[in-house]
Scaffold this active site. Sequence first.
Site, short mmCIF file in Angstrom:
data_model
loop_
_atom_site.label_atom_id
_atom_site.label_comp_id
_atom_site.label_asym_id
_atom_site.label_seq_id
_atom_site.Cartn_x
_atom_site.Cartn_y
_atom_site.Cartn_z
N GLY A 187 18.76 16.41 -30.23
CA GLY A 187 18.45 16.76 -28.84
C GLY A 187 19.38 16.08 -27.86
O GLY A 187 19.67 16.61 -26.78
N ALA A 188 19.85 14.88 -28.22
CA ALA A 188 20.72 14.16 -27.30
C ALA A 188 22.07 14.87 -27.17
O ALA A 188 22.68 14.87 -26.11
CB ALA A 188 20.89 12.73 -27.75
N GLY A 203 0.82 -1.21 0.00
CA GLY A 203 0.00 0.00 0.00
C GLY A 203 0.85 1.25 0.00
O GLY A 203 1.93 1.32 -0.58
N GLY A 204 0.31 2.26 0.72
CA GLY A 204 1.00 3.55 0.76
C GLY A 204 2.39 3.46 1.36
O GLY A 204 3.21 4.36 1.19
C1 HXC Z 1 -2.28 -4.82 11.11
C2 HXC Z 1 -1.18 -6.53 10.08
C3 HXC Z 1 -1.09 -5.79 8.88
C4 HXC Z 1 -1.66 -4.48 8.88
C5 HXC Z 1 -0.15 -7.68 8.57
N1 HXC Z 1 -0.58 -7.69 9.82
N2 HXC Z 1 -0.45 -6.53 7.95
N3 HXC Z 1 -1.76 -6.05 11.18
N4 HXC Z 1 -2.24 -4.04 10.01
N5 HXC Z 1 -1.60 -3.70 7.80
C6 HXC Z 1 -0.45 -8.76 10.82
C7 HXC Z 1 -1.31 -9.96 10.52
O1 HXC Z 1 -2.61 -9.76 11.04
C8 HXC Z 1 -0.56 -11.04 11.25
O2 HXC Z 1 -0.85 -10.93 12.62
C9 HXC Z 1 0.89 -10.65 11.08
O3 HXC Z 1 0.86 -9.25 10.76
C10 HXC Z 1 1.56 -11.38 9.94
O4 HXC Z 1 0.77 -11.23 8.77
P1 HXC Z 1 0.44 -12.46 7.80
O5 HXC Z 1 -0.65 -12.02 6.92
O6 HXC Z 1 0.22 -13.68 8.61
O7 HXC Z 1 1.82 -12.62 7.00
P2 HXC Z 1 2.03 -13.07 5.49
O8 HXC Z 1 1.21 -14.28 5.19
O9 HXC Z 1 3.51 -13.17 5.33
O10 HXC Z 1 1.48 -11.91 4.59
C11 HXC Z 1 2.10 -10.62 4.59
C12 HXC Z 1 1.21 -9.57 3.88
C13 HXC Z 1 -0.19 -9.60 4.53
C14 HXC Z 1 1.13 -9.93 2.42
C15 HXC Z 1 1.90 -8.24 4.03
O11 HXC Z 1 -0.06 -9.51 5.97
C16 HXC Z 1 -1.04 -8.47 4.06
O12 HXC Z 1 -1.57 -8.50 2.97
N6 HXC Z 1 -1.18 -7.46 4.94
C17 HXC Z 1 -1.97 -6.30 4.63
C18 HXC Z 1 -1.28 -5.45 3.60
C19 HXC Z 1 -2.01 -4.16 3.36
O13 HXC Z 1 -2.99 -4.16 2.61
N7 HXC Z 1 -1.67 -3.14 4.14
C20 HXC Z 1 -2.37 -1.88 4.26
C21 HXC Z 1 -2.20 -1.17 2.94
S1 HXC Z 1 -2.94 0.36 2.91
P3 HXC Z 1 -0.92 -12.19 13.60
O14 HXC Z 1 -1.36 -11.61 14.89
O15 HXC Z 1 -1.90 -13.12 13.00
O16 HXC Z 1 0.47 -12.76 13.63
C22 HXC Z 1 -1.76 1.35 3.46
C23 HXC Z 1 -2.14 2.77 3.46
C24 HXC Z 1 -0.97 3.60 3.87
O17 HXC Z 1 -0.68 0.99 3.76
C25 HXC Z 1 -1.15 4.90 3.29
C26 HXC Z 1 0.03 5.75 3.55
C27 HXC Z 1 -0.01 6.94 2.68
#
Ligand code: HXC
Length: 512
Positions: A402-403, A168-169
């Site tokens: 241009g280059a 994501g972000g």
């Molecule tokens: C809270 C999270 C998390 C998140 C992972 N975890 N991402 N907790 N917020 N964003 C936690 C899981 O619940 C899990 O907790 C532990 O981390 C490990 O994650 P898994 O999914 O078991 O690991 P894995 O199978 O290796 O997968 C990794 C992953 C997946 C692909 C990154 O976790 C995932 O898709 N996470 C979400 C990614 C995402 O969409 N993020 C937000 C994007 S939006 P437990 O307790 O079970 O161990 C964003 C906006 C920001 O970032 C904007 C800024 C400008």
Amino acid sequence: MKFKKEIEKLNNTLSNIDDSNLIEKQHQKGKLGARERISLILDENSFTELDAFIESRFSSLDLDKKRFLGDSVITGFGKINGRTVYLYSQDFSKMGGSLGEMHGKKITKIIELGRKTGCPVIGIIDSGGARIQEGVSSLDGYASIFRSMVKASGVVPQISIMVGPSAGGACYAPGLSDFIFMTEGISQMYITGPEVIKRVTGEDVTFEGLGGATVHSTKSGCAHFVYENEQDCFNGVKNLFSYIPQNNTEDSIVNQESSEEVKNDNILEIIPEEQEKGYDIKAIIKEVFDDDTFFEVHAKFAINVVVGFARLNGSVVGIVGNQPKSMAGVLDIDSSDKIARFVRFCDAFNIPLINLVDTPGYLPGTNQEYQGIIRHGAKVLYAYAEATVPKISLILRKAFGGAYIALASRDLGYDCVIAWPCAQIAVMGAEQAVKIIFKKQLLESKNPAKLEKEKIQEIKDGFLDPFCAAKLGQIDMIIDPRETRSVLIRSLESLATKREGLITRKHGSMPL
Ligand code: HXC
């Protein structure tokens, strides 16, 4: 012992910060622990941790059961090759290294400290992105990081090391860095994951196929360096450090290991006599610059140009070279972006630039025009025209259109323009020029093929060679190619004290 109880409490708390079961979970994923990474990148025993006791303030959803000391990121400062750096290392084993309010505050503090003290900032990134349970506070955490990164841009080098997901972000912290290092197999960057893509566009793609190291180092150009494993990746970062200064007020690294040796015996063998034949510009770099010092940036992206750092008689320089063995070394959209970005980094951190020019020009075609070659190509012009570091251009063979303007024209601001005697400088190649300026004569001629051949030769003989440009003062020197190394060393030395002020304005409006 005085304060026995208090010291015991401190030691007990510290010893509970790391959980060997969680580190083992990381190892099972083929990854190192966050603290192991810090110890591999920094000089031995040089790390000082900050904010180890910070915790999340939230208890929404199930967060109260998942609170960790340090809030899933380790931050602090240490040394690389004796130079202080500020760094953070996200801990995926705790809540997926997700970024909440306090985690964000810790990182922002590190970037601010790096900027204020003039020390590089390194982010070791292994994170599921914004912590979902902390909602808007997570998003604001990122906002604060991004703002501090922008403030530090051009003040201190900022490096992101990707050793896990960056979803994501979260991708915009690496996106705002000067250099992104990726590790094969374990690092992925993407704005939206495969599941969302499947729902929105119906496309099937894996995490690796979407944002793995290969994708970002060859197609998107987001990654500057790729390594097979974490240890190599950290060594790559240390290597980069041997070329870049601590901050924008330091001069570039000069005469680190002086080596004035004369080379260039083989240089005449490298360029083919036939103008249309390609060759490897890296063979020229090897002949001209200090042995084994070329450190290529973006080695697999836009390979029709080559950019990177090297040493010349011990002094660090940034090299931009056309690569004639790939698309004849043309400038296209990706290579323009690659050059402009590199030039701006070098200029911000006082690293002199040396161009090795052999290009037929900007790439023609609807594809390039529709994708905006005008605005991308303009970035190259802008970056060079704006740069105040010493700028040397060496024309090896073709410098057309241009280059030529972008990579070699005195009037764009090059301090020293050097040409080999086989250089060709013109608005375009002789073949195309004849078709335009002798169009009527060719149509009316009884033997157009003969006339065309004669006119091409006439242009080549009397119009393209570097003496025409030298007569106008646009070329400073025409040299025997075998003297290239010594001429470049002397020219670089003569420009070492160059000082050029900046125009007073808020900032320019670069064609981004
Ligand atoms: C809270 C999270 C998390 C998140 C992972 N975890 N991402 N907790 N917020 N964003 C936690 C899981 O619940 C899990 O907790 C532990 O981390 C490990 O994650 P898994 O999914 O078991 O690991 P894995 O199978 O290796 O997968 C990794 C992953 C997946 C692909 C990154 O976790 C995932 O898709 N996470 C979400 C990614 C995402 O969409 N993020 C937000 C994007 S939006 P437990 O307790 O079970 O161990 C964003 C906006 C920001 O970032 C904007 C800024 C400008």
